[in-house]
Scaffold this active site. Sequence first.
Site, PDB file in Angstrom:
ATOM      1  N   VAL A 114       2.440   5.110   6.159  1.00 51.62           N
ATOM      2  CA  VAL A 114       0.816   5.616   6.327  1.00 51.62           C
ATOM      3  C   VAL A 114       0.174   7.168   6.048  1.00 51.62           C
ATOM      4  O   VAL A 114       1.562   7.639   7.067  1.00 51.62           O
ATOM      5  CB  VAL A 114       0.534   4.967   8.026  1.00 51.62           C
ATOM      6  CG1 VAL A 114      -0.606   4.939   8.153  1.00 51.62           C
ATOM      7  CG2 VAL A 114       1.138   3.969   8.020  1.00 51.62           C
ATOM      8  N   SER A 170       0.911  -1.951   5.848  1.00 52.68           N
ATOM      9  CA  SER A 170       1.141  -1.498   7.023  1.00 52.68           C
ATOM     10  C   SER A 170       1.105  -2.413   8.842  1.00 52.68           C
ATOM     11  O   SER A 170       1.725  -2.906   9.137  1.00 52.68           O
ATOM     12  CB  SER A 170       1.838  -0.132   7.057  1.00 52.68           C
ATOM     13  OG  SER A 170       2.405   0.494   6.508  1.00 52.68           O
ATOM     14  N   PHE A 171       0.167  -2.564   7.880  1.00 46.57           N
ATOM     15  CA  PHE A 171      -0.911  -3.616   9.747  1.00 46.57           C
ATOM     16  C   PHE A 171       0.103  -4.512   9.484  1.00 46.57           C
ATOM     17  O   PHE A 171      -0.708  -5.333  10.609  1.00 46.57           O
ATOM     18  CB  PHE A 171      -2.894  -2.965   9.291  1.00 46.57           C
ATOM     19  CG  PHE A 171      -3.168  -3.790  10.410  1.00 46.57           C
ATOM     20  CD1 PHE A 171      -3.337  -3.134  11.445  1.00 46.57           C
ATOM     21  CD2 PHE A 171      -3.671  -4.815  10.396  1.00 46.57           C
ATOM     22  CE1 PHE A 171      -4.515  -3.551  12.697  1.00 46.57           C
ATOM     23  CE2 PHE A 171      -3.995  -5.277  11.650  1.00 46.57           C
ATOM     24  CZ  PHE A 171      -4.653  -4.284  12.598  1.00 46.57           C
ATOM     25  N   GLU A 172      -0.418  -5.194   8.267  1.00 46.97           N
ATOM     26  CA  GLU A 172       0.112  -6.611   8.118  1.00 46.97           C
ATOM     27  C   GLU A 172       2.343  -6.822   8.300  1.00 46.97           C
ATOM     28  O   GLU A 172       2.415  -7.883   8.873  1.00 46.97           O
ATOM     29  CB  GLU A 172       0.256  -7.129   6.963  1.00 46.97           C
ATOM     30  CG  GLU A 172      -1.568  -7.682   6.366  1.00 46.97           C
ATOM     31  CD  GLU A 172      -2.323  -6.315   6.311  1.00 46.97           C
ATOM     32  OE1 GLU A 172      -2.990  -6.266   6.705  1.00 46.97           O
ATOM     33  OE2 GLU A 172      -1.424  -5.271   5.861  1.00 46.97           O
ATOM     34  N   PHE A 208      12.766   0.618  12.306  1.00 45.68           N
ATOM     35  CA  PHE A 208      11.208   0.506  12.020  1.00 45.68           C
ATOM     36  C   PHE A 208      10.986   1.606  11.118  1.00 45.68           C
ATOM     37  O   PHE A 208      11.346   2.821  11.177  1.00 45.68           O
ATOM     38  CB  PHE A 208      10.515   1.392  13.971  1.00 45.68           C
ATOM     39  CG  PHE A 208       8.558   2.071  13.197  1.00 45.68           C
ATOM     40  CD1 PHE A 208       8.051   1.012  12.881  1.00 45.68           C
ATOM     41  CD2 PHE A 208       8.657   2.971  12.674  1.00 45.68           C
ATOM     42  CE1 PHE A 208       6.375   1.432  13.012  1.00 45.68           C
ATOM     43  CE2 PHE A 208       7.413   3.573  13.072  1.00 45.68           C
ATOM     44  CZ  PHE A 208       6.393   2.930  12.611  1.00 45.68           C
ATOM     45  N   HIS A 245      -8.682   5.452  10.293  1.00 42.27           N
ATOM     46  CA  HIS A 245      -7.564   4.786   9.930  1.00 42.27           C
ATOM     47  C   HIS A 245      -6.264   4.932  10.196  1.00 42.27           C
ATOM     48  O   HIS A 245      -5.755   4.091  10.314  1.00 42.27           O
ATOM     49  CB  HIS A 245      -8.462   4.641   8.564  1.00 42.27           C
ATOM     50  CG  HIS A 245      -7.538   3.409   8.259  1.00 42.27           C
ATOM     51  ND1 HIS A 245      -6.649   3.414   7.363  1.00 42.27           N
ATOM     52  CD2 HIS A 245      -7.863   1.868   8.338  1.00 42.27           C
ATOM     53  CE1 HIS A 245      -6.554   2.323   6.971  1.00 42.27           C
ATOM     54  NE2 HIS A 245      -7.710   1.212   7.377  1.00 42.27           N
ATOM     55  N   ASP A 293      -8.840  11.280   6.218  1.00 48.96           N
ATOM     56  CA  ASP A 293      -9.879  11.923   6.799  1.00 48.96           C
ATOM     57  C   ASP A 293     -10.101  11.505   7.852  1.00 48.96           C
ATOM     58  O   ASP A 293     -11.896  11.368   8.838  1.00 48.96           O
ATOM     59  CB  ASP A 293     -11.143  12.636   6.224  1.00 48.96           C
ATOM     60  CG  ASP A 293     -10.489  13.380   4.948  1.00 48.96           C
ATOM     61  OD1 ASP A 293      -9.620  14.042   4.872  1.00 48.96           O
ATOM     62  OD2 ASP A 293     -11.138  13.139   3.185  1.00 48.96           O
ATOM     63  N   THR A 294     -10.470   9.653   8.009  1.00 47.77           N
ATOM     64  CA  THR A 294     -10.634   9.223   9.113  1.00 47.77           C
ATOM     65  C   THR A 294      -9.732   8.980  10.141  1.00 47.77           C
ATOM     66  O   THR A 294      -8.433   8.725  10.024  1.00 47.77           O
ATOM     67  CB  THR A 294     -10.993   7.693   8.800  1.00 47.77           C
ATOM     68  OG1 THR A 294      -9.939   7.529   8.058  1.00 47.77           O
ATOM     69  CG2 THR A 294     -12.378   8.232   7.226  1.00 47.77           C
ATOM     70  N   PHE A 310       0.734  -1.103  -0.324  1.00 39.74           N
ATOM     71  CA  PHE A 310      -0.257   0.066  -0.040  1.00 39.74           C
ATOM     72  C   PHE A 310       1.124   0.981  -0.217  1.00 39.74           C
ATOM     73  O   PHE A 310       1.672   1.406   0.637  1.00 39.74           O
ATOM     74  CB  PHE A 310      -0.746  -0.175   1.002  1.00 39.74           C
ATOM     75  CG  PHE A 310      -1.956   0.576   1.067  1.00 39.74           C
ATOM     76  CD1 PHE A 310      -3.542   0.607   0.221  1.00 39.74           C
ATOM     77  CD2 PHE A 310      -2.225   2.072   1.809  1.00 39.74           C
ATOM     78  CE1 PHE A 310      -4.055   1.397  -0.228  1.00 39.74           C
ATOM     79  CE2 PHE A 310      -2.890   3.251   1.758  1.00 39.74           C
ATOM     80  CZ  PHE A 310      -4.012   2.916   1.169  1.00 39.74           C
TER      81      PHE A 310
END
Length: 160
Positions: free
Chosen positions: A86, A61-63, A118, A93, A90-91, A23
Amino acid sequence: MATFEGRFTDLGQVRIAVVVARFNDLVTAKLLSGCLDCLSRHGVDTTAESSQLDVAWVPGSFELPLVSQNLARSGLYQVVITLGAVIRGDTPHFDVVVAEASKGIAAVARDTGVPVIFGVLTTDTMQQALERAGIKSNLGWSYGLEALEMASLMKVLPGH
């Protein structure tokens, strides 16, 4: 008094895993390029046939923590580098992904004893991410250098 530092010597034997989030790959591919450039310039074989380096791509990045954990636990690598981007939207998330990725990556290092770098950019805009991935500088290079230093440092610490 003992002083322990990474010396960037004997890097011909280091094994490195790089886990890259797909992503925002416009950014993460540039981070990977900078990282590989640094590793190569410090004597790590980064060719497709390399026995020193493996690259794993994950959806986002979550994975990163899960795959990093599996690679660190394998016993094959002295260091794992995570690369992601990341970008705030607007949310909420952004906040969830950043918090879980950073906590998860830190937990992998603590739980396995394998350094996990990191290398996740957390920016407000795509422009800021691109600046950090090559327009102004490439933090991928820095993450590669951190990995080499940590791999070297871990070898000289008592108990290793």
